[in-house]
Design a protein around this motif. Sequence first.
Motif, short mmCIF file in Angstrom:
data_model
loop_
_atom_site.label_atom_id
_atom_site.label_comp_id
_atom_site.label_asym_id
_atom_site.label_seq_id
_atom_site.Cartn_x
_atom_site.Cartn_y
_atom_site.Cartn_z
N GLY A 124 0.81 -1.21 0.00
CA GLY A 124 0.00 0.00 0.00
C GLY A 124 0.85 1.26 0.00
N LEU A 125 1.92 1.27 0.77
CA LEU A 125 2.81 2.42 0.81
C LEU A 125 3.45 2.68 -0.54
CD1 LEU A 125 4.68 1.83 4.22
CD2 LEU A 125 3.01 3.63 3.71
N ALA A 157 -4.71 -3.65 4.37
CA ALA A 157 -4.62 -2.70 3.25
C ALA A 157 -5.74 -3.02 2.26
CB ALA A 157 -3.26 -2.79 2.58
N PRO A 158 -6.94 -2.49 2.48
CA PRO A 158 -8.12 -2.87 1.70
C PRO A 158 -8.01 -2.62 0.20
CG PRO A 158 -8.74 -1.65 3.68
CD PRO A 158 -7.26 -1.53 3.55
N HIS A 159 -7.22 -1.65 -0.22
CA HIS A 159 -7.23 -1.25 -1.62
C HIS A 159 -6.08 -1.87 -2.43
CE1 HIS A 159 -10.39 1.51 -0.57
NE2 HIS A 159 -9.62 2.10 0.32
N VAL A 160 -5.29 -2.71 -1.83
CA VAL A 160 -4.17 -3.33 -2.54
C VAL A 160 -4.66 -4.49 -3.39
CG1 VAL A 160 -2.08 -4.72 -2.22
CG2 VAL A 160 -2.41 -2.63 -0.89
N ASP A 161 -4.19 -4.55 -4.63
CA ASP A 161 -4.54 -5.67 -5.52
C ASP A 161 -3.79 -6.92 -5.08
OD1 ASP A 161 -6.19 -4.11 -7.13
OD2 ASP A 161 -4.54 -3.51 -8.44
N LEU A 162 -4.52 -8.03 -4.95
CA LEU A 162 -3.94 -9.28 -4.47
C LEU A 162 -3.94 -10.33 -5.58
CD1 LEU A 162 -5.74 -9.68 -1.01
CD2 LEU A 162 -3.53 -8.61 -1.47
N MET A 192 8.26 6.93 3.06
CA MET A 192 6.93 6.33 2.85
C MET A 192 6.14 6.24 4.15
SD MET A 192 7.51 3.32 0.00
CE MET A 192 8.82 2.49 0.93
N ARG A 193 6.84 5.96 5.25
CA ARG A 193 6.17 5.80 6.53
C ARG A 193 5.90 7.13 7.23
NH1 ARG A 193 7.60 0.45 9.28
NH2 ARG A 193 8.18 -0.93 7.57
#
Length: 293
Positions: free
Chosen positions: A27-28, A79-84, A173-174
């Motif tokens: 996600g980051l 991370a709900p929006h990350v493509d898996l 990023m963090r």
Amino acid sequence: MTKPVVVGVDGSQSSLDAVEVAAREAGLRGVGLRMVHAFGWPGLHVPPGGPPWDPGSAGVRELIDGTLAEAERRARDAAPHVDLTREVPVGEPLMVLEIESRTACLAVVGSRGLNSFGSLLLGSTAVHLAAHGHCPVLVVRGRPHPAGPVLLAVDGSTAAEPAVEFAFAEASMRGTELVALHVWKSWTERAPDGLADPALVAYDESRLRDAEERLLEKAVAGHPETRADVTVHRRLVRGRVRATLVEASAGAQLLVVGARGRGGFTGMLLGSVSQAVLHHARCPVAVARSGAT
């Protein structure tokens, strides 16, 4: 094509923790997450109903699907929006993840898997991947300090330069600070018998400290210009390298090290300091190896 984050999944608690970390890292970076479950005997306890090397048989498929479904749930929560994506290649985890790392921007593994003996602090897959991976490797262990900095182990070697780059990128990023820590020893501590001329020690120690300060400054020089959003704190500590890094890791989100630094043997892919923190650090450890792509 943008390279994804790869995470090894075997159903152990350690690997599920790694999935959560890997999802957040993806996600980051704004990239996808590839979950890899290596199917190979004796790494998998195959249930009755199918040949041990057939991942498509009913009993084995149910086991694999259940493992990956739980991993996917953990990833979605983190991370709900990350493509898996899922991969179930046949082979030993050591070799499979090394191959997968060739097309990844980051490989994430737990510190111990299902095959690790209870007395081991670190699994063989994590050690192998840290030494042979083709991208930076993040080993999930300990309890990261959520508000802590990214901790960079500085030794001034050329081999450690990828670790410096990686640490700056992670801190950026963090949205956290970077602590560049360099641990040094005095002349007497470096001597085999610990003896030195008392009249020269004070003078030599002052010169040595100045040299170590310059080494630390040089190691991080120039990077703030490209990562202007990162606040850097330089720490010069006299002491034992491994013990000091392990102690400092207790207050960090992430510890970043090179694979092999000053004093390491040329043929070694993973130095003693890197191995020590992989076994004993109190937060996740990232190994950025020179030559990894």
